[in-house]
Design a protein around this motif. Structure first.
Motif, PDB file in Angstrom:
ATOM      1  N   TRP A 248       0.797  -1.086  -0.063  1.00 55.22           N
ATOM      2  CA  TRP A 248      -0.146  -0.020   0.080  1.00 55.22           C
ATOM      3  C   TRP A 248       0.713   1.232   0.047  1.00 55.22           C
ATOM      4  O   TRP A 248       0.562   2.040  -0.748  1.00 55.22           O
ATOM      5  CB  TRP A 248      -0.783  -0.227   1.409  1.00 55.22           C
ATOM      6  CG  TRP A 248      -1.788  -1.137   1.358  1.00 55.22           C
ATOM      7  CD1 TRP A 248      -2.301  -1.778   0.552  1.00 55.22           C
ATOM      8  CD2 TRP A 248      -2.446  -1.757   2.519  1.00 55.22           C
ATOM      9  NE1 TRP A 248      -3.067  -2.936   0.706  1.00 55.22           N
ATOM     10  CE2 TRP A 248      -3.403  -2.843   2.046  1.00 55.22           C
ATOM     11  CE3 TRP A 248      -2.547  -1.410   3.794  1.00 55.22           C
ATOM     12  CZ2 TRP A 248      -4.072  -3.582   3.153  1.00 55.22           C
ATOM     13  CZ3 TRP A 248      -2.912  -2.116   4.852  1.00 55.22           C
ATOM     14  CH2 TRP A 248      -3.810  -3.286   4.414  1.00 55.22           C
ATOM     15  N   HIS A 249       1.987   1.235   0.906  1.00 51.41           N
ATOM     16  CA  HIS A 249       2.802   2.583   1.003  1.00 51.41           C
ATOM     17  C   HIS A 249       3.810   2.830   0.059  1.00 51.41           C
ATOM     18  O   HIS A 249       3.841   3.791  -0.630  1.00 51.41           O
ATOM     19  CB  HIS A 249       3.250   2.557   2.683  1.00 51.41           C
ATOM     20  CG  HIS A 249       3.761   3.793   2.940  1.00 51.41           C
ATOM     21  ND1 HIS A 249       3.153   4.964   2.768  1.00 51.41           N
ATOM     22  CD2 HIS A 249       4.895   4.159   3.263  1.00 51.41           C
ATOM     23  CE1 HIS A 249       3.790   5.884   3.279  1.00 51.41           C
ATOM     24  NE2 HIS A 249       5.101   5.370   3.638  1.00 51.41           N
TER      25      HIS A 249
ATOM     26  N   TRP B 162       2.120   1.459  -3.986  1.00 51.58           N
ATOM     27  CA  TRP B 162       1.134   1.944  -4.394  1.00 51.58           C
ATOM     28  C   TRP B 162       1.032   3.525  -3.701  1.00 51.58           C
ATOM     29  O   TRP B 162       0.097   4.266  -4.228  1.00 51.58           O
ATOM     30  CB  TRP B 162      -0.227   1.454  -4.034  1.00 51.58           C
ATOM     31  CG  TRP B 162      -0.339   0.153  -4.654  1.00 51.58           C
ATOM     32  CD1 TRP B 162       0.373  -0.469  -5.771  1.00 51.58           C
ATOM     33  CD2 TRP B 162      -1.562  -0.711  -4.432  1.00 51.58           C
ATOM     34  NE1 TRP B 162      -0.328  -1.754  -5.935  1.00 51.58           N
ATOM     35  CE2 TRP B 162      -1.212  -1.843  -5.060  1.00 51.58           C
ATOM     36  CE3 TRP B 162      -2.593  -0.566  -3.486  1.00 51.58           C
ATOM     37  CZ2 TRP B 162      -2.373  -2.947  -5.431  1.00 51.58           C
ATOM     38  CZ3 TRP B 162      -3.570  -1.768  -3.591  1.00 51.58           C
ATOM     39  CH2 TRP B 162      -3.198  -3.007  -4.382  1.00 51.58           C
ATOM     40  N   ASN B 163       2.085   4.004  -3.344  1.00 50.84           N
ATOM     41  CA  ASN B 163       2.073   5.501  -2.692  1.00 50.84           C
ATOM     42  C   ASN B 163       0.915   5.878  -1.989  1.00 50.84           C
ATOM     43  O   ASN B 163       0.736   7.136  -2.047  1.00 50.84           O
ATOM     44  CB  ASN B 163       2.589   6.603  -3.738  1.00 50.84           C
ATOM     45  CG  ASN B 163       3.725   6.083  -4.618  1.00 50.84           C
ATOM     46  OD1 ASN B 163       5.096   5.629  -3.845  1.00 50.84           O
ATOM     47  ND2 ASN B 163       3.657   6.027  -5.790  1.00 50.84           N
ATOM     48  N   MET B 164       0.250   4.967  -1.238  1.00 48.25           N
ATOM     49  CA  MET B 164      -0.786   5.572  -0.551  1.00 48.25           C
ATOM     50  C   MET B 164      -0.334   6.175   0.890  1.00 48.25           C
ATOM     51  O   MET B 164       0.803   5.548   1.660  1.00 48.25           O
ATOM     52  CB  MET B 164      -1.822   4.308  -0.092  1.00 48.25           C
ATOM     53  CG  MET B 164      -2.696   3.957  -1.134  1.00 48.25           C
ATOM     54  SD  MET B 164      -3.959   5.080  -1.481  1.00 48.25           S
ATOM     55  CE  MET B 164      -4.493   4.301  -3.213  1.00 48.25           C
ATOM     56  N   SER B 165      -0.779   7.087   1.038  1.00 43.30           N
ATOM     57  CA  SER B 165      -0.235   7.742   2.389  1.00 43.30           C
ATOM     58  C   SER B 165      -0.497   7.163   3.789  1.00 43.30           C
ATOM     59  O   SER B 165      -1.602   6.272   3.869  1.00 43.30           O
ATOM     60  CB  SER B 165      -0.643   9.314   2.582  1.00 43.30           C
ATOM     61  OG  SER B 165      -2.169   9.426   2.597  1.00 43.30           O
TER      62      SER B 165
ATOM     63  N   MET C 225      -4.376   7.929   4.452  1.00 44.40           N
ATOM     64  CA  MET C 225      -5.238   7.033   3.487  1.00 44.40           C
ATOM     65  C   MET C 225      -5.445   5.911   4.119  1.00 44.40           C
ATOM     66  O   MET C 225      -6.482   5.101   4.228  1.00 44.40           O
ATOM     67  CB  MET C 225      -4.668   6.982   2.182  1.00 44.40           C
ATOM     68  CG  MET C 225      -4.880   8.315   1.220  1.00 44.40           C
ATOM     69  SD  MET C 225      -6.597   8.684   0.949  1.00 44.40           S
ATOM     70  CE  MET C 225      -7.109   7.535  -0.181  1.00 44.40           C
TER      71      MET C 225
ATOM     72  N   TRP D 110      -9.365   2.150  -4.331  1.00 38.64           N
ATOM     73  CA  TRP D 110      -8.859   3.643  -4.382  1.00 38.64           C
ATOM     74  C   TRP D 110      -7.732   3.829  -5.339  1.00 38.64           C
ATOM     75  O   TRP D 110      -7.583   4.611  -6.094  1.00 38.64           O
ATOM     76  CB  TRP D 110      -8.318   4.206  -2.975  1.00 38.64           C
ATOM     77  CG  TRP D 110      -9.329   4.156  -1.790  1.00 38.64           C
ATOM     78  CD1 TRP D 110     -10.768   4.316  -2.324  1.00 38.64           C
ATOM     79  CD2 TRP D 110      -9.212   4.398  -0.507  1.00 38.64           C
ATOM     80  NE1 TRP D 110     -11.444   4.758  -1.151  1.00 38.64           N
ATOM     81  CE2 TRP D 110     -10.445   4.613   0.132  1.00 38.64           C
ATOM     82  CE3 TRP D 110      -8.108   4.423   0.456  1.00 38.64           C
ATOM     83  CZ2 TRP D 110     -10.577   4.832   1.381  1.00 38.64           C
ATOM     84  CZ3 TRP D 110      -8.251   4.508   1.518  1.00 38.64           C
ATOM     85  CH2 TRP D 110      -9.520   4.815   2.246  1.00 38.64           C
ATOM     86  N   LYS D 111      -6.886   2.742  -5.498  1.00 40.43           N
ATOM     87  CA  LYS D 111      -5.906   2.635  -6.653  1.00 40.43           C
ATOM     88  C   LYS D 111      -6.102   2.675  -7.860  1.00 40.43           C
ATOM     89  O   LYS D 111      -5.768   3.356  -8.896  1.00 40.43           O
ATOM     90  CB  LYS D 111      -5.024   1.445  -6.215  1.00 40.43           C
ATOM     91  CG  LYS D 111      -3.707   1.368  -7.218  1.00 40.43           C
ATOM     92  CD  LYS D 111      -3.104   0.005  -6.986  1.00 40.43           C
ATOM     93  CE  LYS D 111      -1.833   0.207  -8.162  1.00 40.43           C
ATOM     94  NZ  LYS D 111      -2.543  -0.327  -9.346  1.00 40.43           N
TER      95      LYS D 111
ATOM     96  N   SER E 140      -8.010   5.835  -8.893  1.00 38.16           N
ATOM     97  CA  SER E 140      -6.815   6.878  -8.746  1.00 38.16           C
ATOM     98  C   SER E 140      -7.187   8.047  -7.780  1.00 38.16           C
ATOM     99  O   SER E 140      -7.443   8.966  -7.806  1.00 38.16           O
ATOM    100  CB  SER E 140      -6.962   7.807 -10.219  1.00 38.16           C
ATOM    101  OG  SER E 140      -6.403   6.734 -11.309  1.00 38.16           O
TER     102      SER E 140
ATOM    103  N   THR F  80      -6.593   9.496  -4.162  1.00 37.57           N
ATOM    104  CA  THR F  80      -5.247   9.629  -3.377  1.00 37.57           C
ATOM    105  C   THR F  80      -5.460  10.562  -2.232  1.00 37.57           C
ATOM    106  O   THR F  80      -4.399  10.687  -1.802  1.00 37.57           O
ATOM    107  CB  THR F  80      -4.233  10.071  -4.428  1.00 37.57           C
ATOM    108  OG1 THR F  80      -4.829  11.561  -4.705  1.00 37.57           O
ATOM    109  CG2 THR F  80      -3.841   9.127  -5.606  1.00 37.57           C
ATOM    110  N   THR F  81      -6.483  11.056  -1.967  1.00 36.42           N
ATOM    111  CA  THR F  81      -6.691  12.026  -0.807  1.00 36.42           C
ATOM    112  C   THR F  81      -7.745  11.590  -0.080  1.00 36.42           C
ATOM    113  O   THR F  81      -8.758  10.913  -0.514  1.00 36.42           O
ATOM    114  CB  THR F  81      -6.880  13.247  -1.195  1.00 36.42           C
ATOM    115  OG1 THR F  81      -8.145  13.665  -1.992  1.00 36.42           O
ATOM    116  CG2 THR F  81      -5.629  13.703  -2.137  1.00 36.42           C
TER     117      THR F  81
END
Length: 313
Positions: free
Chosen positions: A232-233, A236-239, A242, A269-270, A273, A275-276
């Motif tokens: 995830w982090h 997929w660059n999920m903060s 998120m 979510w991915k 798209s 991302t917030t």
């Protein structure tokens, strides 16, 4: 159903296990070892799920602990039989200590070798300061083995010692394992080691934050859980924000922590798209406005219990 066997008459813990294995092992793994040892003396047959429930841990953590002790040579597994009595301290199960390797290759006294080289004598002196204890001859042999056997430059050895001490580990037996793993990863320069340490600090800081959000304070994350978070982090660059929101949605919908259920949320979510947190909330509102109250945006033919079981296979 796994069966546990032991040829002994009493539940005894080997002294060598307490001295060499217990200090560096995950507390949960030690807990599992002791409980399985007790089962082995009873020649018990019991499901892993029952053991996990009795110990108050996840079944995935139980299996991780079993695999760890197998890799350490403390237990063996033959089919469904887990055996403690087969373990003996032979050359095949116990890694030879570096000092023994040194004796095979060096006839000189290690102290003489170190004293004849200023860079090595400085290394030992600074190592003593970092470790916060007097360096014994055996410690000196191990540090010298890092230099001669693993071909680590002195500056990398000092970074190794500082790294381990920062984690609360100043025992050379532990540091030796880290040194070997660094060698296998090709960490043999100051630049590569520094980059690795920064990466680990970022990863550990992230894992600590997420564990705090999820209220996980009494156990370590399992390998499966860490893989989810890594995906995830880092992939997929999920903060963190998120992932924390996905956790909130998971608790609202299932009333418990479920990494597979969270994975469904974050996968959506991915794919969309998103991302917030604001976009995620908006997406959830749109779904609720056109759905029945009992529906979930993440619902499919599996319920969250099915997903948990699936994740363990």
């Amino acid at each position: 159903m796994p069966q546990f066997k032991n040829n002994g008459e009493f539940v005894t813990v080997p002294k060598e296990f307490i001295k060499t294995k217990l200090p560096d092992a995950n507390p949960t793994f030690v807990k599992v070892y002791l409980y399985l040892l007790m089962l082995s003396f009873e020649n018990a047959s019991i499901e892993y799920s029952q053991i996990a429930n009795r110990l108050g841990i996840l079944e995935s953590d139980l299996l991780q602990a079993i695999n760890y002790w197998i890799s350490e040579g403390e237990i063996t597994q033959d089919g469904n039989v887990i055996n403690f009595s087969a373990h003996t301290a032979t050359d095949e199960t116990v890694q030879e200590f570096p000092s023994e390797q040194l004796k095979e290759h060096h006839t000189e006294n290690i102290a003489d070798i170190v004293n004849s080289d200023k860079s090595l004598s400085d290394l030992i002196m600074i190592s003593q300061e970092i470790l916060g204890k007097t360096i014994t001859e055996r410690d000196m042999e191990t540090i010298y083995w890092f230099y001669s056997g693993l071909e680590m430059p002195p500056e990398v050895i000092l970074l190794l010692l500082e790294y381990c001490v920062s984690k609360g580990k100043n025992r050379l037996s532990y540091i030796e394992k880290v040194a070997i793993s660094w060698k296998e990863m090709g960490l043999n320069t100051s630049d590569t080691v520094t980059a690795y340490i920064k990466s680990e600090e970022h990863k550990n800081g992230f894992l600590y934050s997420i564990r705090k959000v999820m209220g996980i304070s009494d156990r370590a994350l399992s390998q499966t859980e860490e893989k989810y978070l890594e995906k995830w982090h880092h992939e997929w660059n999920m903060s963190e924000e998120m992932i924390a929101l996905a956790y909130e949605y998971c608790i609202i919908q299932t009333a418990k922590l479920s990494f597979p259920y969270m994975d469904k949320i974050i996968t959506r979510w991915k794919n969309e798209s998103i991302t917030t947190p604001e976009a995620a909330e908006e997406d959830n509102k749109k779904f609720r406005s056109r759905s029945k109250p009992e529906d979930s945006i993440f619902k499919d033919k599996y319920d969250h219990d099915d997903l948990e079981k699936f994740s363990r296979n």
